[in-house]
Design a protein around this motif. Structure first.
Motif, short mmCIF file in Angstrom:
data_model
loop_
_atom_site.label_atom_id
_atom_site.label_comp_id
_atom_site.label_asym_id
_atom_site.label_seq_id
_atom_site.Cartn_x
_atom_site.Cartn_y
_atom_site.Cartn_z
N ASN A 151 -15.29 -0.86 4.58
CA ASN A 151 -15.30 -2.62 3.40
C ASN A 151 -16.58 -3.30 3.55
O ASN A 151 -17.12 -4.43 2.82
CB ASN A 151 -13.89 -2.90 4.20
CG ASN A 151 -12.83 -1.72 4.91
OD1 ASN A 151 -12.24 -1.17 2.98
ND2 ASN A 151 -11.78 -2.38 5.03
N VAL A 152 -17.71 -3.09 4.42
CA VAL A 152 -18.47 -4.35 5.19
C VAL A 152 -19.26 -4.00 3.10
O VAL A 152 -19.87 -4.76 3.34
CB VAL A 152 -19.26 -3.52 6.46
CG1 VAL A 152 -20.64 -4.14 6.34
CG2 VAL A 152 -18.08 -4.06 7.61
N GLY A 153 -19.45 -2.68 3.53
CA GLY A 153 -20.61 -2.75 2.05
C GLY A 153 -20.02 -3.19 0.61
O GLY A 153 -20.51 -3.52 0.16
N VAL A 154 -18.81 -2.42 0.34
CA VAL A 154 -17.85 -3.12 -0.48
C VAL A 154 -18.58 -4.81 -0.68
O VAL A 154 -18.27 -4.96 -1.38
CB VAL A 154 -16.66 -2.70 -0.60
CG1 VAL A 154 -15.81 -3.38 -2.15
CG2 VAL A 154 -16.97 -1.31 -1.15
N GLY A 155 -17.87 -5.18 0.22
CA GLY A 155 -17.93 -6.76 0.62
C GLY A 155 -19.68 -7.45 -0.28
O GLY A 155 -19.46 -8.34 -0.77
N LEU A 156 -20.67 -6.32 0.54
CA LEU A 156 -21.69 -7.15 0.67
C LEU A 156 -21.69 -6.71 -0.68
O LEU A 156 -22.62 -7.88 -1.79
CB LEU A 156 -22.23 -6.19 0.73
CG LEU A 156 -22.95 -6.27 2.94
CD1 LEU A 156 -23.72 -5.57 3.58
CD2 LEU A 156 -23.49 -7.64 2.97
N VAL A 157 -21.32 -6.02 -1.56
CA VAL A 157 -21.89 -5.73 -3.19
C VAL A 157 -21.19 -6.21 -4.02
O VAL A 157 -21.84 -6.89 -4.65
CB VAL A 157 -21.12 -3.99 -4.11
CG1 VAL A 157 -21.71 -4.57 -4.89
CG2 VAL A 157 -22.25 -2.59 -3.04
N LEU A 158 -20.21 -6.72 -3.68
CA LEU A 158 -19.19 -8.41 -3.95
C LEU A 158 -19.89 -9.24 -4.17
O LEU A 158 -20.16 -10.25 -5.06
CB LEU A 158 -17.72 -8.13 -3.51
CG LEU A 158 -16.50 -8.88 -4.25
CD1 LEU A 158 -16.64 -9.02 -5.31
CD2 LEU A 158 -15.46 -9.28 -3.26
N VAL A 159 -20.30 -9.83 -2.59
CA VAL A 159 -21.16 -11.23 -2.69
C VAL A 159 -22.43 -10.64 -3.55
O VAL A 159 -22.66 -11.96 -4.12
CB VAL A 159 -21.39 -11.04 -1.87
CG1 VAL A 159 -22.25 -12.01 -1.31
CG2 VAL A 159 -20.35 -11.18 -0.27
N GLY A 160 -22.84 -9.54 -3.76
CA GLY A 160 -24.24 -9.66 -4.13
C GLY A 160 -23.86 -10.07 -6.13
O GLY A 160 -24.97 -11.06 -6.40
N VAL A 161 -23.12 -9.69 -6.65
CA VAL A 161 -22.19 -9.42 -7.88
C VAL A 161 -21.92 -10.81 -8.18
O VAL A 161 -22.67 -11.50 -9.76
CB VAL A 161 -20.67 -8.69 -8.47
CG1 VAL A 161 -20.90 -8.74 -9.46
CG2 VAL A 161 -21.89 -7.17 -8.40
N ILE A 162 -21.20 -11.89 -7.42
CA ILE A 162 -21.13 -12.65 -7.23
C ILE A 162 -22.75 -13.87 -7.75
O ILE A 162 -22.60 -14.78 -8.22
CB ILE A 162 -19.79 -13.56 -6.41
CG1 ILE A 162 -18.60 -12.58 -6.40
CG2 ILE A 162 -19.58 -14.89 -5.84
CD1 ILE A 162 -17.56 -12.98 -4.80
N ALA A 163 -23.16 -14.01 -6.51
CA ALA A 163 -24.61 -14.24 -6.82
C ALA A 163 -25.55 -14.28 -7.67
O ALA A 163 -25.88 -15.43 -8.39
CB ALA A 163 -25.29 -13.70 -4.97
N ILE A 164 -25.90 -13.00 -8.12
CA ILE A 164 -26.38 -12.92 -9.63
C ILE A 164 -25.25 -13.40 -10.96
O ILE A 164 -26.02 -14.15 -11.38
CB ILE A 164 -25.83 -11.34 -9.81
CG1 ILE A 164 -27.02 -10.62 -9.20
CG2 ILE A 164 -26.22 -10.97 -11.12
CD1 ILE A 164 -26.82 -8.78 -9.04
#
Length: 54
Positions: free
Chosen positions: A17-30
């Motif tokens: 869940n932490v990994g998926v959350g970090l990927v989601l935050v990265g996509v949102i930041a991009i």
């Protein structure tokens, strides 16, 4: 019987869940970064529909 001990499944699920959350935050930041750049460069302005008559 201890209630505070977590099963190893919960630990793995938390890590995933932490990994998926970090990927989601990265996509949102991009997406946010691209939006900011596009708006500040002026590419977002619609074409002018005014006609010049002389």
């Amino acid at each position: 019987m201890s209630l505070s001990k977590q099963h190893e499944l919960h630990t793995r699920r938390y890590s995933r869940n932490v990994g998926v959350g970090l990927v989601l935050v990265g996509v949102i930041a991009i997406v946010f970064g691209l939006t900011v750049v596009k708006v500040t460069r002026g590419d977002y302005e619609p074409a002018s529909t005014q006609t010049v008559t002389q």
